[in-house]
Design an enzyme around this catalytic site. Structure first.
Site, PDB file in Angstrom:
ATOM      1  N   SER A 236       0.836  -1.195   0.000  1.00  0.00           N
ATOM      2  CA  SER A 236       0.000   0.000   0.000  1.00  0.00           C
ATOM      3  C   SER A 236       0.878   1.254   0.000  1.00  0.00           C
ATOM      4  CB  SER A 236      -0.957  -0.062   1.202  1.00  0.00           C
ATOM      5  OG  SER A 236      -1.997   0.863   1.071  1.00  0.00           O
ATOM      6  N   ASP A 457      -9.234  -4.367  -5.523  1.00  0.00           N
ATOM      7  CA  ASP A 457      -8.671  -3.794  -4.296  1.00  0.00           C
ATOM      8  C   ASP A 457      -9.411  -2.495  -3.982  1.00  0.00           C
ATOM      9  OD1 ASP A 457      -6.988  -2.308  -2.476  1.00  0.00           O
ATOM     10  OD2 ASP A 457      -5.316  -3.580  -3.061  1.00  0.00           O
ATOM     11  N   HIS A 485      -7.281  -6.056  -0.226  1.00  0.00           N
ATOM     12  CA  HIS A 485      -6.210  -5.062  -0.325  1.00  0.00           C
ATOM     13  C   HIS A 485      -4.869  -5.779  -0.266  1.00  0.00           C
ATOM     14  CE1 HIS A 485      -4.171  -1.336  -0.112  1.00  0.00           C
ATOM     15  NE2 HIS A 485      -3.930  -1.334   1.187  1.00  0.00           N
TER      16      HIS A 485
END
Length: 515
Positions: A236, A457, A485
């Site tokens: 991320s 996602d 995610h």
């Protein structure tokens, strides 16, 4: 949903990014291909960087004092880095907290694998000690010292401080979908109060917690660990940190895994808009999986619940904390990070809709906000906006701009769009303006960099991984066709590709898709 949204958070039970309680060859470690400070070329630029300056040399040559951690099996240390790379003053040094688990085999050891779980603001130490150390397969654990670090301003590394628990409870419950001028004023007051509390309690630190500064810290850490190249797993926001490092120090990049990639070339406005659409896509996928008896059987069930909560919050197991619309929406968003949380979301929605009980959705919201049972908040909720607002100029500057942008946001996400649009104003209230201009990161001459994206996602849309892999001159895209995610660890196909890359440097064929 926590504000602001520009830099996506991590939360998933199926990837390394959620295993927190909420990653070598050539010259010497002090070789000549290193940028010495902010005056050097930016992240996307290829230049021959000068040797380490005399003012930086003590940082690169420091020795770490490793000692046993409180957590058995791990070592801990602290790393000194300059507060301000443009004006180095040892009296202002920051101390970054580190932890490592040694490689299982001296013969097979490749080097260190640095880990960042995202945020921005998530603790790399918690990430290492509470999951990553066993999530990597034995072959990877044998080959690398796994090193978790808390970036500047986060976790145990002189963290940003803002409101206390009671004030944070009020802040997170604030109506982020205002319908009247009075509600708009209340939201702006809440953003201002939060920003002022951070400035009052954190001071000059707020000026020096950018992603570029953290990437420069990584190069000091690489050298002090005696690694000629940086090997890294980032999820991320951690992909932005890893890509920024590669852009600044392409000659020092090693095997970089960038999972749930962020697109550094997008404006803040486009980032927010596309992330809102990502959550809507994930919600649609959840609804398709929600089988009978599903509390959201009617198409407008969630919209109706949120409207009712806006007018009349539901009671919870805490009489002082009813479930507001904002808290409920955050709870829904939290569960969308991983399909493993969908049954919990179904149960929480049923409790709210059928039983008038807001407690289960509040628990999901508290998990997102890193709120403990004692009412205290982790440092993530302070570091997250502080780093994001320094990295990203505000998408929208005032209520009038938000009102004009609402059709775009609600078009992208009927459920989350209004929340995303109004939440952009927190960065407009921030006391330290952003000097960053979004731009592609190319990292020419870096070794192959593995970029992962997941098709549904919620927080980092797959298009971002496609874009980052295309920007990086040596980027290789690996796609997970699925939900959640992040992708690693996940399917056998994903795991084999990532593990092979970490162990050998060999990437899968470009544009490989795993189901």
């Amino acid at each position: 949903m926590a504000t602001p949204h520009p830099a996506p958070r991590r939360r998933t039970a199926t990837t390394l990014a959620a295993l927190t309680a909420l990653l070598l060859s050539g010259c010497s470690a002090l070789g000549s291909e290193r940028s010495e400070g902010p005056a050097a070329s930016g992240p996307g630029t290829a230049t021959a960087a000068p040797a380490v300056s005399e003012s930086l040399r003590p940082y690169y040559e420091q020795e770490l004092n490793w000692r046993p951690c409180d957590e058995p099996g791990f070592q801990c240390a602290t790393l000194n880095v300059p507060l301000d790379y443009a004006d180095i003053d040892p009296a202002e040094d920051l101390q970054l907290a580190l932890s490592r688990r040694r490689a299982g085999s001296a013969e097979e050891r490749i080097g260190s694998l640095l880990l960042n779980p995202g945020g921005p603001g998530a603790s790399g130490i918690a990430f290492l000690q509470h999951g990553a150390a066993v999530a990597f397969p034995s072959e990877v654990r044998a080959a690398y010292d796994l090193v978790g670090f808390d970036p500047r301003g986060t976790g145990r590394s002189e963290p940003v401080a803002c409101m206390d628990g009671a004030d944070m409870d009020a802040f997170t419950a604030t109506d982020r979908t205002p319908d009247t001028d009075a509600e708009i004023d209340s939201l702006l007051d809440a953003f201002t109060a939060f920003a002022e509390s951070c400035q009052e309690r954190s001071g000059r630190l707020l000026e020096h917690i950018s992603t570029e500064e953290s990437a420069r810290d990584l190069d000091i850490l690489r050298a002090v660990l005696d690694d000629e190249r940086l090997h890294y797993y980032g999820a991320s926001y951690g992909t932005l940190l890893g890509a920024t490092y590669a852009g600044l120090f392409p000659g020092r990049a090693g095997r970089l895994v960038l999972d749930a990639a962020v697109d550094p070339s997008l404006s803040t406005y486009e980032t927010d808009l596309q992330q809102a659409a990502g959550f809507e896509t994930a919600l649609t996928s959840f609804l398709a999986s929600c089988t009978s008896p599903c509390p959201l059987a009617a198409p407008d069930s969630l919209t109706t619940l949120l409207a009712e909560l806006d007018a009349d919050p539901l009671p919870t197991n805490d009489p002082d904390r009813p479930l507001t619309e904002s808290l409920a929406l955050t709870g829904v968003a939290m569960a969308l990070y991983s399909p493993s949380s969908w049954p919990q979301l179904t149960t929480a929605l049923a409790a709210a809709i059928d039983d008038g009980d807001g407690a289960p959705l509040l628990a999901l919201s508290d998990a997102y906000h890193d709120r403990g049972p004692d009412g205290s908040y982790g440092t993530l909720m302070y570091a997250f906006p502080a780093i994001a607002c320094l990295d990203h100029p505000p998408a929208l500057a005032d209520p009038e701009a938000v009102q004009a942008a609402l059709p775009d946001f609600t078009g992208a996400s009927p459920t989350f769009g209004t929340d995303f649009a109004w939440s952009t104003l927190l960065c407009a209230s921030w006391p330290v303006p952003s000097a960053h201009t979004p731009a592609p990161i190319t990292a020419p001459d870096a070794p192959p960099i593995l970029v992962l994206g997941t098709t549904r996602d919620p927080a980092t849309p797959h298009a971002w991984a496609e874009s980052l892999a295309a920007q990086l001159e040596t980027g290789v895209l690996l796609t997970h066709d699925g939900d959640g995610h992040g992708a690693y660890p996940g399917t056998t196909c994903i795991n084999d590709a990532v593990n092979t890359y970490l162990l050998t440097g060999t990437t899968p064929p470009p544009d490989t898709t795993c189901t």
